[in-house]
Scaffold this motif. Structure first.
Motif, PDB file in Angstrom:
ATOM      1  N   GLN A  23       0.843  -1.195   0.000  1.00  0.00           N
ATOM      2  CA  GLN A  23       0.000   0.000   0.000  1.00  0.00           C
ATOM      3  C   GLN A  23       0.882   1.251   0.000  1.00  0.00           C
ATOM      4  N   ARG A  24       0.313   2.342  -0.442  1.00  0.00           N
ATOM      5  CA  ARG A  24       1.080   3.584  -0.581  1.00  0.00           C
ATOM      6  C   ARG A  24       0.902   4.467   0.661  1.00  0.00           C
ATOM      7  N   THR A  25       1.083   3.857   1.829  1.00  0.00           N
ATOM      8  CA  THR A  25       1.056   4.617   3.080  1.00  0.00           C
ATOM      9  C   THR A  25       2.427   4.550   3.709  1.00  0.00           C
ATOM     10  N   SER A  26       2.735   5.523   4.578  1.00  0.00           N
ATOM     11  CA  SER A  26       4.069   5.551   5.193  1.00  0.00           C
ATOM     12  C   SER A  26       4.345   4.294   6.001  1.00  0.00           C
ATOM     13  N   SER A  27       3.340   3.815   6.753  1.00  0.00           N
ATOM     14  CA  SER A  27       3.564   2.624   7.589  1.00  0.00           C
ATOM     15  C   SER A  27       3.820   1.392   6.728  1.00  0.00           C
ATOM     16  N   SER A  28       3.096   1.245   5.608  1.00  0.00           N
ATOM     17  CA  SER A  28       3.294   0.091   4.730  1.00  0.00           C
ATOM     18  C   SER A  28       4.670   0.125   4.074  1.00  0.00           C
ATOM     19  N   ILE A  29       5.101   1.310   3.683  1.00  0.00           N
ATOM     20  CA  ILE A  29       6.416   1.431   3.053  1.00  0.00           C
ATOM     21  C   ILE A  29       7.514   1.095   4.059  1.00  0.00           C
ATOM     22  N   VAL A  30       7.361   1.578   5.292  1.00  0.00           N
ATOM     23  CA  VAL A  30       8.348   1.263   6.344  1.00  0.00           C
ATOM     24  C   VAL A  30       8.372  -0.234   6.625  1.00  0.00           C
ATOM     25  N   ASP A  31       7.184  -0.853   6.747  1.00  0.00           N
ATOM     26  CA  ASP A  31       7.116  -2.294   7.011  1.00  0.00           C
ATOM     27  C   ASP A  31       7.784  -3.085   5.898  1.00  0.00           C
ATOM     28  N   SER A  32       7.558  -2.699   4.656  1.00  0.00           N
ATOM     29  CA  SER A  32       8.168  -3.404   3.529  1.00  0.00           C
ATOM     30  C   SER A  32       9.685  -3.269   3.555  1.00  0.00           C
TER      31      SER A  32
END
Length: 369
Positions: free
Chosen positions: A35-44
């Motif tokens: 997903q294009r959210t900050s938390s999803s990018i950090v998790d990835s």
């Protein structure tokens, strides 16, 4: 990108925004599909770092910017990728989904894909590699959601690829969204972690015939065989202590999904001979790989420490091996399972001589030769 088209051209950038992950192998970035959210990018990003750290700790490094340039032999996160066999990915349809997945006790990862999907095509070699690595532990399937719309609709598939997990054990029809990375190592590690959450401690099965040996050895990557002393040399308390120790080892290494067996000394002579155990030195232990028809012997003490060292080496793929006799699993005798009781010596029947008539011997009479 309008000004720097040459930068994106090698990476097949066609839409905007496109996010690429450059791991250890800088020549082969992977697509970010989260997903294009900050938390999803950090998790990835954290998932990618974990995967890279695991591979480097195991010695499978990607070689920096040059990476592994041997056409498709490396994964997107760096490190060498195991070649996959497409046959290990189960082809699923609306017609066979319930029987193969929902009525199965296995843990399943199912990819819902579309033939025209670019991300699906990028995932395919990783999916096949993961299926091969997880064979015998977790099943991986693929369903063409453009053709088999009943199942894709049931599970709310709207984008491609969509990956769902169906937990091990009896299934209620529900599924869990896969939220790991898209390289083979990511998929394998994610699946094994999920498998380990609910996996029971393996049973230590007595070898009572061919079926028990086959079930433990042919259905698992390795089977661990302990040959315990005869019940007359090691009564029930002694034997149960050994079995308790084996149970603890099975719990410790349950993520490996090995089969576990035990036999009484001399009860299965052909089995003992096939793995180089025979006649003395009990208790003893051997690990059998029925796919390669090889075995490894425990040469350390039959103790918690000795067995743990032996199994740890096996888990890393180390240790000396020898071929199984005749390159096949031996025949086992059909015997009754142990009843859990102490052993008893066979008592010979007393001979009643009261009815036997003996002739009187005449001491004065001698036979002549």
């Amino acid at each position: 990108m309008d000004q720097h088209q040459s930068a994106g051209a090698p990476y097949n950038v066609r839409g905007f925004p496109t996010i690429k992950v450059f791991g250890a192998n800088k020549n082969s970035p992977t697509d970010y599909n989260g997903q294009r959210t900050s938390s999803s990018i950090v998790d990835s990003a954290i998932d990618q770092l974990k995967s890279l750290a695991r591979e480097r700790l195991s010695g499978r490094t990607g070689g920096g910017s040059s990476g592994g340039s041997s056409g498709g032999s490396t994964g997107g996160s760096g490190g060498k990728k195991t070649a996959g066999d497409p046959a290990d990915v189960v082809e699923l349809t609306d017609g066979n989904f319930e029987e193969k997945v929902l009525r199965s006790n296995d843990l399943w990862l199912v990819e819902f894909f579309a033939p025209w999907c670019g991300h699906c095509k990028s995932l395919a070699p990783h999916w096949e590699s993961a299926a091969t690595q997880l064979k015998g532990k977790v099943k991986l399937g693929a369903l063409d959601a453009t053709v088999h719309t009943v199942m894709s609709s049931r599970y709310g598939v709207q984008g491609f690829p969509t990956i769902k997990m169906f937990a091990s054990g009896k299934k209620d029809g529900g599924a869990v969204d896969y939220d790991g990375g898209r390289t083979s190592s990511d998929i394998v590690n994610w699946a094994l972690d999920k498998l380990a959450e609910n996996i029971p401690t393996p049973e230590i099965v007595q070898v009572t015939g061919n079926q028990s040996l086959t079930d433990a050895c042919q259905d698992h990557q390795l089977c661990i065989l302990a040959v315990l002393p005869h019940i007359l040399d090691c009564q029930s308390d002694c034997r149960n202590n050994y079995l308790k120790m084996l149970k603890e080892m099975a719990e410790k290494y349950k993520k490996k999904m090995w089969g576990w067996l035990w036999s009484e000394a001399l009860a299965q002579p052909e089995l003992e001979e096939a793995v180089g155990i025979g006649g003395f030195g009990y208790p003893a232990m051997a690990a059998v790989n029925s796919r390669k028809m090889k075995y490894a012997l425990l040469r350390l003490s039959f103790s918690n420490e000795g067995i743990n060292d032996f199994l740890r080496e096996l888990s890393f793929g180390r240790g000396s091996t020898a071929p199984l006799k005749n390159a096949k699993l031996p025949d086992c005798k059909s015997i009754e399972p142990w009843d859990g009781k102490d052993g008893q010596l066979d008592v010979e029947d007393d001979i009643d001589l009261s009815d036997v008539e003996l002739e009187d011997l005449d001491m004065d009479q001698k036979d002549e030769l």
